[in-house]
Design an enzyme around this catalytic site. Structure first.
Site, PDB file in Angstrom:
ATOM      1  N   GLY A 142       0.808  -1.204   0.000  1.00  0.00           N
ATOM      2  CA  GLY A 142       0.000   0.000   0.000  1.00  0.00           C
ATOM      3  C   GLY A 142       0.840   1.251   0.000  1.00  0.00           C
ATOM      4  O   GLY A 142       0.487   2.262  -0.625  1.00  0.00           O
ATOM      5  N   TYR A 197      -2.312   7.619   8.611  1.00  0.00           N
ATOM      6  CA  TYR A 197      -1.242   6.649   8.385  1.00  0.00           C
ATOM      7  C   TYR A 197      -1.312   6.213   6.929  1.00  0.00           C
ATOM      8  O   TYR A 197      -2.344   5.694   6.473  1.00  0.00           O
ATOM      9  CB  TYR A 197      -1.357   5.420   9.287  1.00  0.00           C
ATOM     10  N   ASP A 228      -7.243   7.087   0.257  1.00  0.00           N
ATOM     11  CA  ASP A 228      -6.433   5.936   0.639  1.00  0.00           C
ATOM     12  C   ASP A 228      -7.373   4.859   1.170  1.00  0.00           C
ATOM     13  O   ASP A 228      -7.810   4.894   2.314  1.00  0.00           O
ATOM     14  CB  ASP A 228      -5.423   6.368   1.711  1.00  0.00           C
ATOM     15  N   GLU A 229      -7.687   3.895   0.296  1.00  0.00           N
ATOM     16  CA  GLU A 229      -8.611   2.807   0.639  1.00  0.00           C
ATOM     17  C   GLU A 229      -7.861   1.500   0.860  1.00  0.00           C
ATOM     18  O   GLU A 229      -8.431   0.419   0.705  1.00  0.00           O
ATOM     19  CB  GLU A 229      -9.641   2.635  -0.488  1.00  0.00           C
ATOM     20  N   VAL A 230      -6.593   1.597   1.231  1.00  0.00           N
ATOM     21  CA  VAL A 230      -5.793   0.395   1.440  1.00  0.00           C
ATOM     22  C   VAL A 230      -6.445  -0.531   2.467  1.00  0.00           C
ATOM     23  O   VAL A 230      -6.528  -1.739   2.270  1.00  0.00           O
ATOM     24  CB  VAL A 230      -4.361   0.770   1.872  1.00  0.00           C
ATOM     25  N   THR A 255       9.309  -4.093  -9.628  1.00  0.00           N
ATOM     26  CA  THR A 255       9.618  -5.426 -10.149  1.00  0.00           C
ATOM     27  C   THR A 255       8.448  -6.395 -10.016  1.00  0.00           C
ATOM     28  O   THR A 255       8.158  -7.161 -10.935  1.00  0.00           O
ATOM     29  CB  THR A 255      10.845  -5.998  -9.414  1.00  0.00           C
TER      30      THR A 255
END
Length: 476
Positions: free
Chosen positions: A145, A172, A280-282, A337
């Site tokens: 995230g 956060y 931010d919907e992590v 990556t």
């Protein structure tokens, strides 16, 4: 296994019981568990967190049930910090992973197009807010995230040409440089020598500890007007913002939902000033809060959504979804990556479909309301709980000093020492939970969306019993 769980946990104050399944040669016993924990303490860094407070060595897991190497059985209210929407080893996620492995499909493809990736993209766009999904682009990020938040900020700065950022106290967003700069934990940011130059941090509105000292609708009005005037005042000192970054529910900040009226006003103000709104919907995403997305409670569509955790079906995956007008990147402007994680995309696709087809957002809302009612009743009985709050299956209990004088709004001082004792008491009774909040005094609940009614009752019973023990001896 679930029958074993409920039989093992019968009785309010019992210690986590031993399961009856035989321990195989690959599973250590009690002494083996102790040795593993000792080696971890010796070899791993001082930055480790959960392992310090939850001395368990998991060897098997199913749904909400975790089996420790010492034979004890636990209910998991961490769920990988909200990652495991369907719980541990759900058959649909495991089946999707096995099908990919058996097919011979490549597992690592960077950002090449594959049928697996195409299906994931189609599935994800099909459940996002329509206004955003109708004209969206997707960037697959490094599988965390934090990397996705970094990508969102980089995107906004590229598209707008500005460098500033509006963020919020208690936020956060991750542990990388830009995400730490946007987060509210000063101690971690300073220790990492991360500068937050250009970040304007505004108070996050809430009722229990209203930053404006008024609470309720009055606090929302002040928060809204402060943002409006900040952007309208040429003498405010504000670094022109590339974006406004907000969590629909602050998780690590203490499980504080953004008021719906305020979030709608933020959307209106940012649109008027042509400032991209990043949600931010992590942690809040994919049904966690009782709606598919945290922004759905306010009925808004942000310009950028940051998604991770649950969308990978238990495996690492992170993306940002954004309006095409922001797509000003050049080739290679953001890369990673492992952004082509095929197993995670397959598990994510089937998890998204399962959540939608079984309406697990509604299930989270229903069970969450049941848990919240029961915990509010416990709070009335045990004044060490100052507040119970959250949305859906993202809940928090703020632990306070019960005998301390309240502030003008009725909030008592946070009691992090008592909160740590409550976490330990819950662990002794077979419940895995963690703490958050500005003072580390909020006990957080993040169970899988598949939690059963019986499991919810068990969580209530354990916490009520632990609170009773704490209330009998409320020393710090």
């Amino acid at each position: 296994m679930r029958k074993v769980l409920f039989e093992a946990h019968r009785g309010g104050g019992s210690i986590a019981s031993r399961h009856q399944a035989p321990v195989g040669p690959e599973e250590p016993d009690e002494s083996g568990k102790t040795a593993i924990l000792a080696r971890q303490a010796k070899r791993e860094s001082a930055a480790r967190t959960y392992a310090r407070h939850l001395p368990i060595v998991p060897v098997r897991a199913e749904g909400m049930t975790v089996y420790g190497a010492d034979g004890r059985v636990y209910l998991d209210c961490l769920a990988g910090a909200g990652t495991l929407a369907l719980g541990h080893n759900h058959p649909v996620a495991i089946g999707a992973i096995r099908r990919v492995l058996d097919s011979g499909a490549p597992l690592h493809v960077l950002d090449l197009a594959t049928p697996i990736k195409d299906e994931f993209t189609e599935t994800l766009l099909g459940v996002l807010p329509r206004e955003l999904a109708a004209d969206a682009r997707i960037q697959f990020c490094g599988p965390s995230g934090a990397d996705a938040v970094e990508a969102a900020l980089k995107l906004a700065r590229t598209a707008t040409g500005e460098t500033g950022l509006i963020a919020f106290t208690g936020a956060y967003h991750g542990m990388t440089a830009a995400t730490l700069a946007a987060s509210g934990d000063t101690s971690v940011r300073i220790a990492a020598r991360v500068s937050d130059a250009g970040v304007t941090r505004l108070p996050f509105p809430q009722d229990y500890r209203c930053p404006y000292g008024v609470g309720g609708e009055g606090g929302v009005r002040i928060a809204t007007e402060r943002l409006r005037r900040l952007l309208a005042d040429p003498g405010s000192g504000l670094t022109p913002p590339a974006a406004l970054l907000v969590e629909p529910v602050q998780g690590e900040g203490g499980v504080i939902p953004a008021p719906d009226d305020w979030l709608r006003a933020v959307r209106e103000i940012t649109r008027a000033h042509r400032i991209p709104l990043i949600a931010d919907e992590v942690q809040t995403g994919l049904g966690r809060t009782g709606e598919l997305w945290g922004v759905d409670h306010a009925g808004i569509a942000p310009d950028v959504m940051v998604l991770s955790k649950a969308i990978g079906g238990g495996l690492p995956l992170a993306v940002i979804v954004y309006r095409s007008s922001l797509d000003r990147w050049t080739e290679g402007a953001h890369a990673g990556t492992f952004r082509g994680h095929q197993l995670a995309m397959a598990a994510g696709t089937t998890t998204i479909k399962y959540v939608r087809e079984h309406d697990l957002a509604a299930r989270a809302r229903k069970v969450g309301e049941r848990l919240e009612r029961a915990l509010r009743e416990a709070a009335r009985q045990y004044p060490v709980v100052g507040d119970v709050r959250g949305r859906g299956l993202m809940l928090g209990l703020e632990v306070v000093y019960p005998d301390a004088a309240p502030d003008p709004l009725g909030a008592r001082p946070a009691a992090p020492g008592l909160a740590r004792r409550l976490r330990a008491a819950a662990f002794e009774r077979g419940l895995l939970v963690e703490l958050g909040g500005h003072h580390g005094a909020v006990l957080r609940l993040l169970p899988p969306l598949t939690i059963t009614d019986a499991e919810a009752d068990r969580v209530i019973g354990i916490l009520t019993d632990a609170l009773a023990q704490l209330s009998r001896d409320p020393r710090p």
